[in-house]
Design an enzyme around this catalytic site. Structure first.
Site, PDB file in Angstrom:
ATOM      1  N   HIS A 272       0.790  -1.312   0.022  1.00  0.00           N
ATOM      2  CA  HIS A 272       0.095  -0.181  -0.081  1.00  0.00           C
ATOM      3  C   HIS A 272       0.989   1.310   0.088  1.00  0.00           C
ATOM      4  O   HIS A 272       2.011   1.279   0.327  1.00  0.00           O
ATOM      5  CB  HIS A 272      -1.068  -0.226   1.126  1.00  0.00           C
ATOM      6  CG  HIS A 272      -0.229   0.287   2.347  1.00  0.00           C
ATOM      7  ND1 HIS A 272      -0.209  -0.966   3.339  1.00  0.00           N
ATOM      8  CD2 HIS A 272       0.294   1.153   3.168  1.00  0.00           C
ATOM      9  CE1 HIS A 272       0.620  -0.536   4.288  1.00  0.00           C
ATOM     10  NE2 HIS A 272       0.715   0.765   4.432  1.00  0.00           N
TER      11      HIS A 272
HETATM   12  P1  TYD Z   1      -1.753  -3.068   7.508  1.00  0.00           P
HETATM   13  O1  TYD Z   1      -1.375  -1.562   7.667  1.00  0.00           O
HETATM   14  O2  TYD Z   1      -2.392  -3.410   6.404  1.00  0.00           O
HETATM   15  O3  TYD Z   1      -0.493  -3.815   7.828  1.00  0.00           O
HETATM   16  P2  TYD Z   1       0.757  -4.222   6.943  1.00  0.00           P
HETATM   17  O4  TYD Z   1       1.043  -2.804   6.095  1.00  0.00           O
HETATM   18  O5  TYD Z   1       1.896  -4.482   7.579  1.00  0.00           O
HETATM   19  O6  TYD Z   1       0.413  -5.387   6.119  1.00  0.00           O
HETATM   20  O7  TYD Z   1      -2.356  -3.266   8.906  1.00  0.00           O
HETATM   21  C1  TYD Z   1      -3.058  -4.542   9.061  1.00  0.00           C
HETATM   22  C2  TYD Z   1      -4.149  -4.232  10.001  1.00  0.00           C
HETATM   23  O8  TYD Z   1      -4.039  -3.525  11.299  1.00  0.00           O
HETATM   24  C3  TYD Z   1      -5.419  -3.605   9.305  1.00  0.00           C
HETATM   25  O9  TYD Z   1      -6.476  -4.284   9.616  1.00  0.00           O
HETATM   26  C4  TYD Z   1      -5.137  -2.188  10.047  1.00  0.00           C
HETATM   27  C5  TYD Z   1      -4.640  -2.566  11.555  1.00  0.00           C
HETATM   28  N1  TYD Z   1      -4.112  -1.273  11.997  1.00  0.00           N
HETATM   29  C6  TYD Z   1      -4.393  -0.698  12.931  1.00  0.00           C
HETATM   30  O10 TYD Z   1      -5.469  -0.746  13.803  1.00  0.00           O
HETATM   31  N2  TYD Z   1      -3.585   0.349  13.829  1.00  0.00           N
HETATM   32  C7  TYD Z   1      -2.297   0.658  13.088  1.00  0.00           C
HETATM   33  O11 TYD Z   1      -1.625   1.519  13.495  1.00  0.00           O
HETATM   34  C8  TYD Z   1      -1.815  -0.188  11.974  1.00  0.00           C
HETATM   35  C9  TYD Z   1      -0.708  -0.078  11.310  1.00  0.00           C
HETATM   36  C10 TYD Z   1      -2.483  -1.044  11.407  1.00  0.00           C
END
Ligand code: TYD
Length: 138
Positions: free
Chosen positions: A49
């Site tokens: 992303h």
């Molecule tokens: P995501 O940012 O998609 O993880 P990555 O980029 O590491 O693959 O986040 C994973 C899940 O965690 C998503 O459901 C959103 C949640 N999340 C939070 O609730 N707070 C946060 O600060 C972050 C980074 C993610």
């Protein structure tokens, strides 16, 4: 793409080492949120992303992983394997994290609270945003 590698302070003596990030050291950065990624499986890819408006500093405080940064024009992959090195991600950058070692703990500092609205989770939407940003800059 600007060099995103930050050399963090390391204070080492016979007791061990200590590193830190604080506003102004090594860059102006106000942390509003800290999160960490761990217990990752070897073959997973995370991230995938971009953010519309977020600055982040990543530090691999244990183990190692690779981080691919893509500004829409070029891609660069960085190996994070030292707790005294940070990776600054700012602007419209697509990121992917992979090659996690089993002991990897990837710490992230962010300058804003979590907001799903700030995410761009589709690469084609990201490409459009990059082109749009270029047009506005002209
Ligand atoms: P995501 O940012 O998609 O993880 P990555 O980029 O590491 O693959 O986040 C994973 C899940 O965690 C998503 O459901 C959103 C949640 N999340 C939070 O609730 N707070 C946060 O600060 C972050 C980074 C993610």
């Amino acid at each position: 793409m600007k060099n995103p590698i930050l050399s963090l302070p390391k204070i080492a003596d016979e007791r061990g080492a200590l590193s830190f990030v604080q506003n102004g050291m090594p860059i102006k950065f106000e942390t509003k949120r800290v999160y960490w990624i761990y217990e990752t499986q070897a073959n997973v890819r995370r991230g995938l992303h971009a953010h519309k408006n977020l600055r982040q500093i990543l530090v691999c405080i244990s183990g190692s992983c690779s981080v691919l940064l893509d500004d829409g024009y070029s891609q660069q992959t960085y190996q994070l394997d030292r707790p005294d090195v940070g990776l600054l991600i700012e602007g419209l950058i697509w990121r992917e994290m992979f090659n996690f070692s089993s002991d990897c703990v990837l710490l992230a500092m962010a300058d804003a609270e979590y907001s799903e609205n700030d995410y761009i989770r589709s690469y084609s939407e990201f490409s459009t945003a990059v082109l749009h940003a270029k047009t506005i800059k002209k």
